[in-house]
Design an enzyme around this catalytic site. Structure first.
Site, PDB file in Angstrom:
ATOM      1  N   ARG A  97       0.754  -1.068  -0.011  1.00 44.47           N
ATOM      2  CA  ARG A  97      -0.032   0.054  -0.061  1.00 44.47           C
ATOM      3  C   ARG A  97       0.730   1.296  -0.114  1.00 44.47           C
ATOM      4  NH1 ARG A  97      -1.626   1.701   4.622  1.00 44.47           N
ATOM      5  NH2 ARG A  97      -1.983  -0.370   5.438  1.00 44.47           N
ATOM      6  N   ASP A 152      -6.602  20.900 -12.363  1.00 42.01           N
ATOM      7  CA  ASP A 152      -7.226  19.692 -12.927  1.00 42.01           C
ATOM      8  C   ASP A 152      -6.681  19.617 -14.498  1.00 42.01           C
ATOM      9  OD1 ASP A 152      -8.422  17.616 -14.246  1.00 42.01           O
ATOM     10  OD2 ASP A 152      -9.936  17.621 -12.661  1.00 42.01           O
ATOM     11  N   TYR A 199     -15.905  19.381 -13.272  1.00 40.97           N
ATOM     12  CA  TYR A 199     -16.390  17.986 -13.287  1.00 40.97           C
ATOM     13  C   TYR A 199     -17.666  17.845 -12.414  1.00 40.97           C
ATOM     14  CZ  TYR A 199     -16.337  13.051 -12.801  1.00 40.97           C
ATOM     15  OH  TYR A 199     -16.937  11.786 -12.634  1.00 40.97           O
ATOM     16  N   LYS A 246      -8.896   9.324 -18.650  1.00 40.73           N
ATOM     17  CA  LYS A 246      -9.210   9.893 -20.104  1.00 40.73           C
ATOM     18  C   LYS A 246      -8.267   9.737 -21.003  1.00 40.73           C
ATOM     19  CE  LYS A 246     -13.070  11.157 -17.797  1.00 40.73           C
ATOM     20  NZ  LYS A 246     -12.761  10.580 -16.486  1.00 40.73           N
TER      21      LYS A 246
HETATM   22  N1  PLP Z   1     -11.425  15.553 -13.464  1.00 38.40           N
HETATM   23  C1  PLP Z   1     -12.275  15.798 -14.529  1.00 38.40           C
HETATM   24  C2  PLP Z   1     -12.088  16.887 -15.666  1.00 38.40           C
HETATM   25  C3  PLP Z   1     -13.073  14.616 -15.218  1.00 38.40           C
HETATM   26  O1  PLP Z   1     -13.750  14.670 -16.437  1.00 38.40           O
HETATM   27  C4  PLP Z   1     -13.059  13.398 -14.420  1.00 38.40           C
HETATM   28  C5  PLP Z   1     -13.907  12.295 -14.953  1.00 38.40           C
HETATM   29  O2  PLP Z   1     -14.721  12.539 -15.766  1.00 38.40           O
HETATM   30  C6  PLP Z   1     -12.506  13.473 -13.272  1.00 38.40           C
HETATM   31  C7  PLP Z   1     -11.763  14.357 -12.721  1.00 38.40           C
HETATM   32  C8  PLP Z   1     -12.560  12.311 -12.534  1.00 38.40           C
HETATM   33  O3  PLP Z   1     -11.808  11.142 -12.896  1.00 38.40           O
HETATM   34  P1  PLP Z   1     -12.105   9.604 -12.441  1.00 38.40           P
HETATM   35  O4  PLP Z   1     -13.513   9.239 -13.015  1.00 38.40           O
HETATM   36  O5  PLP Z   1     -10.851   8.915 -12.895  1.00 38.40           O
HETATM   37  O6  PLP Z   1     -12.167   9.465 -11.057  1.00 38.40           O
END
Ligand code: PLP
Length: 377
Positions: free
Chosen positions: A50, A176, A107, A201
């Site tokens: 971990r 992000d 998001y 993504k």
């Molecule tokens: N940040 C953005 C801009 C996203 O579009 C997403 C998911 O769609 C996330 C974070 C979250 O990622 P995860 O689905 O891998 O937890």
């Protein structure tokens, strides 16, 4: 292999590879281990699964070389998902009594975090991505969180300017970077304290892995995020980490193809009377373009637009033959969805988020134009 002199493609295919060892694979296979041989004093690097894992180490080095080329001291930590990475930064950096600034149009799981942060006694302030509204709510804040380009609206904010203002106000900045990937934009070079992403993504790009990462320059902050990962245990499996590393080798090929097709698709959509609210930061007349062009090197795979209403959007999505009606974005297979079906984003009923894949551009554009014609017929 962190040499800035190499191009993005060279760095992507070689990122994180260990020094050559005769008869060993160039990218060592995944190491599955809960515990490691550990006689005597329990010192690192590998003690318990971990805490650390050699397959993560290779991937973390690879991502670090892309996020901050030529800066081997930047630390990267991989997580089980993008949300695990986001939560790790927010919850390791904020404590009761702190204030945080989050986007109103980021998001759609971020509002769930608002609730959690408030429950921990943290003040949540919000501002939209575009328009510099963040500047008015920075006073006394501990952390500014930005998502640029934002998902799904594709607004952009000026990272350098917001970082300067946030630092002057004593706040840290996290970006992000999911939509752009480090080949599209490098937040740490633009001054941010944390570059965070969902590697589910474009970074891994095949729609088959959930993963996230945090990169940061300050070793104290990195240690806090690392501690959080250990406490919460939001760790990626070695197989996912290895698949992600393998996928990085094609990052530049995929992203270049996806971005050039996204621009071609956006141009084709701009010609249509039945398409409104078209957004793509790479389009010269897009409201985000001027700022995007200052800080981005590629404009991403996502195009968004509106059709007249929900029915028209649904008919369009049903009519597509080589585009899957699916959520998420950044994958090699194009996907599109009516974003309003989730209920979390402030978008019109006919709003479509389109993620451009690696298909032949002429096939993809022909499919989209035909489906639009049929949806309107
Ligand atoms: N940040 C953005 C801009 C996203 O579009 C997403 C998911 O769609 C996330 C974070 C979250 O990622 P995860 O689905 O891998 O937890």
């Amino acid at each position: 292999m962190t040499d800035m002199a190499y191009g993005d493609g060279t760095r992507a295919v070689r990122a994180g590879l260990p020094d050559p060892v005769k008869y060993e694979p160039t990218l060592p296979g995944p190491v599955f281990a809960a515990h490691f041989h550990l006689p005597g004093e329990p010192t690192g690097p590998y003690t318990y699964g971990r805490d650390e894992n050699p397959t993560w180490t290779h991937l973390e080095r690879a991502i670090g070389e892309l996020e901050a080329p030529g800066e081997p001291d930047v630390e990267t930590l991989v997580f089980a998902s993008g949300m695990a990475a986001i939560s790790a930064v927010l919850l390791s950096q904020l404590k009761a009594g702190d204030a945080v600034v989050l986007p109103t149009d980021g998001y759609q799981a971020l509002p769930l975090l608002h609730e959690q942060l408030r429950a921990f006694g943290i003040e949540v302030r919000t501002a939209p991505t575009g328009g510099d509204g963040q500047l008015a709510v920075l006073e006394g804040a501990r952390l500014l969180w930005i998502e640029t380009p934002s998902n799904p609206g594709l607004d952009v904010c000026d990272i350098r300017r917001l970082v300067a203002a946030a630092h002057a106000a004593g706040a840290l900045v996290a970006v992000d970077n999911t939509l752009a990937t480090p080949l599209g934009q490098r937040p740490l070079e633009l001054g941010a304290d944390f570059s965070v992403a969902s590697d589910t993504k474009g970074m891994t790009g095949h729609g088959d892995i959930l993963l996230g990462h945090v990169s940061c320059r300050d070793p104290r902050r990195a240690a806090e995020v690392r501690r959080w990962r250990k406490v919460v245990g939001a760790i990626p499996g070695p197989m996912e980490a290895w698949l992600a590393h393998r996928s990085l080798a094609t990052l530049q090929l995929r992203i270049d193809r996806q971005c050039s097709t996204a621009l071609a698709l956006a141009r084709a959509l701009a010609e249509r009377a039945d398409v409104t609210g078209l957004r793509y930061p790479g389009l010269p007349d897009d409201p985000s373009h001027t700022v995007a062009a200052r800080q981005m090197r590629r404009f991403g795979p996502v195009v968004s637009f509106e059709l007249a209403d929900r029915k028209r959007a649904e008919r369009f999505l049903e009519g597509l033959r080589i585009v899957d009606d699916a959520t998420s974005f950044g994958g090699v297979r194009s996907t599109a969805e009516r974003r309003g079906r989730w209920g979390g984003d402030a978008v019109a009923e006919g709003f479509v988020r389109f993620s451009v894949g690696a298909e032949d551009p002429e096939d993809l554009i022909a499919d989209v134009l035909r489906a639009l014609d049929e949806a309107g017929a």
